[in-house]
Write a protein that holds these residues in place. Structure first.
Motif, short mmCIF file in Angstrom:
data_model
loop_
_atom_site.label_atom_id
_atom_site.label_comp_id
_atom_site.label_asym_id
_atom_site.label_seq_id
_atom_site.Cartn_x
_atom_site.Cartn_y
_atom_site.Cartn_z
N HIS A 28 59.03 -3.24 -24.21
CA HIS A 28 59.22 -4.55 -24.83
C HIS A 28 59.26 -4.47 -26.35
CE1 HIS A 28 58.80 -6.42 -20.94
NE2 HIS A 28 57.63 -5.83 -20.75
N GLN A 29 59.29 -3.25 -26.89
CA GLN A 29 59.37 -3.08 -28.33
C GLN A 29 60.24 -1.86 -28.65
OE1 GLN A 29 55.51 -2.28 -30.09
NE2 GLN A 29 54.64 -1.71 -28.12
N LEU A 30 61.47 -1.89 -28.15
CA LEU A 30 62.39 -0.77 -28.31
C LEU A 30 62.71 -0.46 -29.78
CD1 LEU A 30 64.86 -1.40 -25.35
CD2 LEU A 30 63.05 0.34 -25.53
N PRO A 31 62.70 -1.44 -30.70
CA PRO A 31 62.92 -1.08 -32.10
C PRO A 31 61.89 -0.07 -32.61
CG PRO A 31 63.23 -3.42 -31.81
CD PRO A 31 62.68 -2.91 -30.51
N LEU A 32 60.67 -0.14 -32.12
CA LEU A 32 59.66 0.83 -32.53
C LEU A 32 60.00 2.21 -32.00
CD1 LEU A 32 56.99 1.29 -33.98
CD2 LEU A 32 55.79 0.70 -31.87
N LEU A 33 60.49 2.29 -30.78
CA LEU A 33 60.92 3.57 -30.22
C LEU A 33 62.11 4.11 -31.00
CD1 LEU A 33 60.62 5.69 -27.98
CD2 LEU A 33 62.13 4.30 -26.56
N ASP A 34 62.99 3.22 -31.41
CA ASP A 34 64.18 3.64 -32.17
C ASP A 34 63.81 4.17 -33.55
OD1 ASP A 34 67.09 3.81 -32.20
OD2 ASP A 34 66.98 2.33 -33.80
N SER A 35 62.59 3.86 -34.02
CA SER A 35 62.18 4.32 -35.35
C SER A 35 61.63 5.75 -35.34
CB SER A 35 61.11 3.37 -35.91
OG SER A 35 59.87 3.53 -35.22
N VAL A 36 61.55 6.36 -34.17
CA VAL A 36 61.05 7.73 -34.07
C VAL A 36 62.06 8.68 -34.71
CG1 VAL A 36 60.46 9.60 -32.47
CG2 VAL A 36 59.68 7.27 -32.02
N HIS A 37 61.56 9.59 -35.53
CA HIS A 37 62.43 10.54 -36.21
C HIS A 37 62.62 11.83 -35.41
CE1 HIS A 37 60.71 7.99 -39.44
NE2 HIS A 37 61.91 8.12 -39.99
N LEU A 38 61.56 12.28 -34.72
CA LEU A 38 61.61 13.56 -34.02
C LEU A 38 61.05 13.41 -32.61
CD1 LEU A 38 61.86 16.65 -33.73
CD2 LEU A 38 59.70 16.85 -34.99
N PHE A 39 61.86 13.79 -31.63
CA PHE A 39 61.42 13.85 -30.23
C PHE A 39 61.25 15.32 -29.85
CE2 PHE A 39 63.94 9.91 -30.38
CZ PHE A 39 63.06 9.00 -29.83
N ALA A 40 60.08 15.66 -29.34
CA ALA A 40 59.83 17.02 -28.89
C ALA A 40 59.34 17.00 -27.46
CB ALA A 40 58.80 17.71 -29.79
N GLY A 41 59.82 17.94 -26.66
CA GLY A 41 59.39 17.96 -25.27
C GLY A 41 59.56 19.32 -24.65
N THR A 42 58.68 19.64 -23.71
CA THR A 42 58.71 20.91 -23.01
C THR A 42 59.01 20.68 -21.54
OG1 THR A 42 57.07 21.86 -24.51
CG2 THR A 42 57.37 22.96 -22.39
N SER A 43 59.90 21.49 -20.97
CA SER A 43 60.22 21.44 -19.55
C SER A 43 60.68 20.03 -19.17
CB SER A 43 59.00 21.89 -18.74
OG SER A 43 59.33 22.13 -17.39
N THR A 44 60.00 19.38 -18.23
CA THR A 44 60.38 18.01 -17.88
C THR A 44 60.29 17.09 -19.10
OG1 THR A 44 60.03 16.31 -16.18
CG2 THR A 44 58.06 17.21 -17.18
N GLY A 45 59.35 17.39 -20.00
CA GLY A 45 59.24 16.62 -21.24
C GLY A 45 60.42 16.84 -22.16
N GLY A 46 61.04 18.03 -22.09
CA GLY A 46 62.23 18.30 -22.88
C GLY A 46 63.40 17.43 -22.43
N ILE A 47 63.50 17.24 -21.12
CA ILE A 47 64.55 16.36 -20.59
C ILE A 47 64.32 14.93 -21.06
CG2 ILE A 47 65.54 15.41 -18.47
CD1 ILE A 47 64.93 18.12 -17.15
N ILE A 48 63.05 14.50 -21.05
CA ILE A 48 62.72 13.15 -21.54
C ILE A 48 63.06 13.02 -23.02
CG2 ILE A 48 60.82 11.57 -22.03
CD1 ILE A 48 59.49 12.54 -19.45
N ALA A 49 62.65 14.01 -23.81
CA ALA A 49 62.89 13.96 -25.25
C ALA A 49 64.38 13.89 -25.58
CB ALA A 49 62.26 15.18 -25.92
N MET A 50 65.16 14.76 -24.96
CA MET A 50 66.60 14.76 -25.23
C MET A 50 67.28 13.52 -24.65
SD MET A 50 67.63 18.83 -24.99
CE MET A 50 66.90 19.13 -23.38
N GLY A 51 66.73 13.01 -23.55
CA GLY A 51 67.26 11.77 -22.99
C GLY A 51 67.09 10.61 -23.94
N LEU A 52 65.91 10.48 -24.53
CA LEU A 52 65.67 9.40 -25.49
C LEU A 52 66.55 9.56 -26.72
CD1 LEU A 52 61.77 9.18 -25.30
CD2 LEU A 52 63.40 7.53 -24.38
#
Length: 310
Positions: A28-52
């Motif tokens: 319910h606050q996607l603008p805050l998510l859009d303000s993220v500068h760096l997404f980092a993720g490992t394994s399944t988390g890597g898929i999430i990070a690159m997906g976002l």
């Protein structure tokens, strides 16, 4: 100006637990998510990070796991016969996973995710395969090594790498999946990639950020109540093989949490609740229960932190 980092642990199918938490936190606050500068993720988390970073919503990621989870961890009867029930081969083929990530990301490269930055750990089993290495150099030593794929500018940028290939390399969990292009799961070195992300952000050649400006939210796949009973274990290869994978992955996650907490203090928040059931990385049949568990998590603390600090 705050420099915002969002990181995601590895954990196989428990990535759906992370995705649901993410959806509840930012839905319910996607603008805050859009303000993220760096997404980092490992394994399944890597898929999430690159997906976002590619523009997927948290709800899209939940759906990705719901629709495809069982297919990813599909142990074919014939495969179990030919590999002696996992003793002579990985538990699962990675063919289904490759099809799923290809359908999700197509031919996008890491540079196509810009302006969002990503960092995805993996582990290179054989550095002699690296085309960037001059194998004729007298000081060349053939050795396995950690690899952190990223799309920051610079000589070591991996921006030309396909998202699909990076996703497969970081997700090739030993014993669960075969290696992929001589890489295995990044969880063997950084299952919690928070410290690696912080280092990348502070590096003068890439992120060039000041420590005081960094805000880091780390999401895990839940803490599993796992232990080995007894005090003295005279075990050999056979007994340690499978437990050692989980022990190693859980152990390195705790190290990164300790380091980030000491360096960032109140500018760091870690959310990885204790799970009600000791779900394994491949318990795809239980995704409904994982979603229900994620819906029960009290998010007051993280929401308060996001409002005041992030």
């Amino acid at each position: 100006m705050n420099y915002r980092i969002l990181t995601f642990d590895g954990g196989g199918i428990r990535g759906i637990y992370t995705a649901r938490l993410l959806d509840r936190i930012f839905g319910h606050q996607l603008p805050l998510l859009d303000s993220v500068h760096l997404f980092a993720g490992t394994s399944t988390g890597g898929i999430i990070a690159m997906g976002l970073a590619s523009g997927l919503l948290p709800s899209d990621l939940v759906n990705l796991y719901q629709v495809n989870g069982v297919d990813i961890f599909d142990a074919l009867w014939l495969r179990h016969i030919t590999d002696l029930g996992g003793l002579a081969g990985a538990d699962y083929s990675n063919a289904n996973l490759e099809t799923i990530v290809t359908n999700t990301f197509g031919k996008k490269s890491l540079n196509d995710l810009l302006p969002k930055k990503v960092l995805v750990p993996s582990f290179d089993l054989d550095s002699s395969q690296d085309p960037e290495i001059d194998h004729k150099a007298s000081d060349y030593v053939r050795s396995w090594k950690p690899k952190f794929f990223h799309n920051f500018p610079g000589d070591d940028s991996d921006g030309d790498q396909l998202v699909v290939d990076v996703a497969m390399r970081t997700s090739a969990a030993p014993t669960y999946f075969p290696s992929y292009q001589h890489y295995v799961d990044g969880g063997v070195v950084a299952n919690n990639p928070s410290m690696a992300a912080l280092a990348q952000a502070l590096d003068s050649g890439t992120g060039n950020q000041s420590l005081g400006d960094v805000r880091l939210l780390s999401l895990g796949t839940g803490v599993v109540s796992t232990f080995i009973d007894g005090q003295n274990h005279d075990w050999g290869d056979a007994q340690w093989a499978k437990p050692l994978i989980s022990l190693m992955i859980d152990g390195v996650a705790g190290v990164a949490d300790y380091q980030c907490n000491r360096l960032l203090g109140d500018h760091y928040f870690r959310l990885s609740p204790t799970l009600p059931t000791a779900w394994k990385m491949d318990d795809a049949k239980d995704i409904g229960e994982m979603l229900a568990a994620a819906d029960e998590v009290d998010l007051t603390g993280v929401l308060d932190w996001l409002e005041k600090v992030f």
